[in-house]
Design a protein around this motif. Structure first.
Motif, short mmCIF file in Angstrom:
data_model
loop_
_atom_site.label_atom_id
_atom_site.label_comp_id
_atom_site.label_asym_id
_atom_site.label_seq_id
_atom_site.Cartn_x
_atom_site.Cartn_y
_atom_site.Cartn_z
N ILE A 147 -2.67 11.87 11.12
CA ILE A 147 -4.11 11.64 11.24
C ILE A 147 -4.67 12.49 12.37
O ILE A 147 -3.95 12.85 13.30
CB ILE A 147 -4.44 10.15 11.48
CG1 ILE A 147 -3.80 9.65 12.79
CG2 ILE A 147 -3.96 9.30 10.31
CD1 ILE A 147 -4.21 8.24 13.18
N PRO B 4 -12.23 2.17 3.63
CA PRO B 4 -10.90 2.68 3.34
C PRO B 4 -10.52 2.55 1.87
O PRO B 4 -11.01 1.66 1.15
CB PRO B 4 -9.98 1.81 4.21
CG PRO B 4 -10.74 0.54 4.41
CD PRO B 4 -12.20 0.92 4.41
N ASP B 5 -9.63 3.42 1.45
CA ASP B 5 -9.05 3.36 0.11
C ASP B 5 -8.15 2.12 0.06
O ASP B 5 -7.20 2.01 0.85
CB ASP B 5 -8.23 4.63 -0.13
CG ASP B 5 -7.63 4.69 -1.53
OD1 ASP B 5 -7.46 3.62 -2.16
OD2 ASP B 5 -7.29 5.80 -1.98
N LYS C 98 1.56 10.71 6.13
CA LYS C 98 0.54 11.68 6.53
C LYS C 98 0.19 11.51 8.00
O LYS C 98 0.21 10.41 8.54
CB LYS C 98 -0.71 11.51 5.67
CG LYS C 98 -0.54 12.01 4.24
CD LYS C 98 -1.88 12.01 3.52
CE LYS C 98 -1.76 12.65 2.14
NZ LYS C 98 -3.06 12.69 1.42
N ARG D 20 -4.20 2.85 -0.23
CA ARG D 20 -3.43 3.65 0.72
C ARG D 20 -3.23 2.91 2.04
O ARG D 20 -4.01 2.04 2.42
CB ARG D 20 -4.15 4.98 0.98
CG ARG D 20 -4.20 5.94 -0.20
CD ARG D 20 -4.95 7.21 0.19
NE ARG D 20 -4.41 7.79 1.40
CZ ARG D 20 -5.16 8.31 2.37
NH1 ARG D 20 -6.49 8.30 2.27
NH2 ARG D 20 -4.59 8.82 3.44
N GLU E 66 -2.60 5.39 7.93
CA GLU E 66 -2.64 6.79 7.53
C GLU E 66 -4.06 7.23 7.17
O GLU E 66 -4.30 8.41 6.93
CB GLU E 66 -1.69 7.03 6.36
CG GLU E 66 -0.23 6.92 6.76
CD GLU E 66 0.73 7.26 5.64
OE1 GLU E 66 0.27 7.62 4.52
OE2 GLU E 66 1.95 7.17 5.86
N GLN E 67 -5.00 6.28 7.16
CA GLN E 67 -6.41 6.62 7.00
C GLN E 67 -7.14 6.63 8.34
O GLN E 67 -8.36 6.78 8.39
CB GLN E 67 -7.09 5.64 6.03
CG GLN E 67 -6.54 5.71 4.61
CD GLN E 67 -7.25 4.75 3.68
OE1 GLN E 67 -8.43 4.93 3.33
NE2 GLN E 67 -6.54 3.72 3.24
N ARG F 281 0.83 -1.21 0.00
CA ARG F 281 0.00 0.00 0.00
C ARG F 281 0.87 1.27 0.00
O ARG F 281 1.98 1.27 0.53
CB ARG F 281 -0.93 0.01 1.20
CG ARG F 281 -2.09 -0.98 1.06
CD ARG F 281 -2.93 -1.03 2.30
NE ARG F 281 -4.10 -1.88 2.12
CZ ARG F 281 -5.35 -1.46 2.00
NH1 ARG F 281 -5.61 -0.17 2.07
NH2 ARG F 281 -6.34 -2.30 1.83
N LEU G 181 -3.53 1.87 5.63
CA LEU G 181 -4.70 1.92 6.50
C LEU G 181 -4.46 2.81 7.71
O LEU G 181 -5.35 3.55 8.15
CB LEU G 181 -5.09 0.52 6.93
CG LEU G 181 -5.69 -0.38 5.83
CD1 LEU G 181 -5.72 -1.83 6.26
CD2 LEU G 181 -7.08 0.10 5.45
#
Length: 317
Positions: A211, A222-223, A209, A226, A230-231, A204, A228
């Protein structure tokens, strides 16, 4: 060439590790060609007295799954250790304590009271609890003693190899079978899995990033491309050994940590706490309090599989 003598045993676990052995499908015929199964009580009619009658070292390899939480399980672990040349901690519960070791967040008395008295499904007005010994007209009945602390297999007996996973994935089981067949097992003490973290093996996209909120898996879609974590979804990848094939990640679900800590990490839970804290944006005490409120069951999240093997080990009573 004489066939290997193979033993399998199920202690404190769900039984999924035994099922995983059968999940190798037709490869089970290779196991049958390689070894005679001399003890596997879940699948064949073996009794403890059959094992006691064996000479010490009569079993070449024992795949022992499950943690140790009762006197019976400790007795059989010691018995199988004496009868086996090679002892393998097979699965997360044997390796790290697993789900059963979450009981270490309570005392034995609290566990028994919850299970037999307080649980909503109980009808136990007399508050009767299981006893180690009970006298009935026919004689005395005996149950194993439930221990106050759930232990890993290696905390009870010497273990040569560790095969993690809840349960170990098929390719890892086949790797063990192949190593047995070719006499190419690694040096004793080895964990038969990757030497990297799951994050190192995850495909991924990672964007470094920060959070500002933590989500539970059912609260967000989730995307799938990307990271997980970072989501905002707690993924145990930074604190978990790789080698599982990222099966949960590929299903767009976060890693639960069942492969245990990666090399060099003494406490998987503490490592994961540090990973989450490093990316969560918190400017003041209010933000920190919000983060804590978003973290449902932090103990069960950070130590889901590894409490017995951690620096904490159990609740301080």
């Amino acid at each position: 060439m004489a066939k290997l003598k193979l033993g399998l045993y199920w202690a404190a676990s769900c039984g999924g590790c035994d099922v995983a052995v059968l999940d190798i499908n037709e490869k089970i015929l290779d196991v049958a060609q390689l070894a005679d199964i001399v003890f596997w009580p879940i699948a064949m009619d073996f009794k403890y007295h059959h094992v006691r009658a064996m000479e010490d070292g009569a079993i070449d390899v024992c795949l022992f799954n499950g943690a140790i939480r009762s006197s019976e399980q400790e007795d059989i672990a010691r018995l199988l250790r004496a009868k086996s040349k090679t002892m393998v901690a097979f699965g997360s519960c044997a390796c790290f304590g697993g789900i059963p070791a979450l009981a270490n967040f309570a005392s034995r008395d609290e566990v028994m009271r919850r299970a037999y008295i307080e649980a909503p499904s109980n009808d136990n007005s007399g508050a009767t609890l299981p006893q180690v010994r009970t006298t009935v007209p026919e004689g005395e009945l005996e149950l194993p003693e439930l221990y106050d602390t759930v232990l890993t297999l290696a905390q009870v007996v010497d273990v040569e190899y560790f095969v993690p996973g809840c349960p170990p994935p098929v390719d890892l089981i086949l790797k063990v079978v192949d190593a047995l067949a070719t006499n190419s097992l690694p040096p004793p003490g080895a964990v038969i899995a990757s030497e990297k973290t799951l994050c190192d093996e995850c495909e991924r996209k990672k964007e470094n990033k920060k959070i500002s909120r933590i989500y539970r898996p059912h609260e967000i879609i989730p995307d799938p491309e990307r990271c997980l974590l970072e989501q905002g979804i707690i993924c145990c990848g930074p604190a978990t050994r790789g080698g599982c094939g990222a099966l949960c990640i590929k299903a767009n679900m976060p890693c639960r940590g069942c492969f245990g800590p990666p090399p060099g990490v003494a406490d998987q839970g503490a490592k994961l706490v540090a990973a989450v804290a490093s990316i969560y944006q918190a400017r003041d005490g209010e933000d920190i309090a919000r983060m804590v409120s978003e973290m449902v069951d932090p103990a069960g999240t950070f130590y889901r599989f590894g409490l017995a093997n951690s620096m904490l080990r159990r609740k301080r009573l």
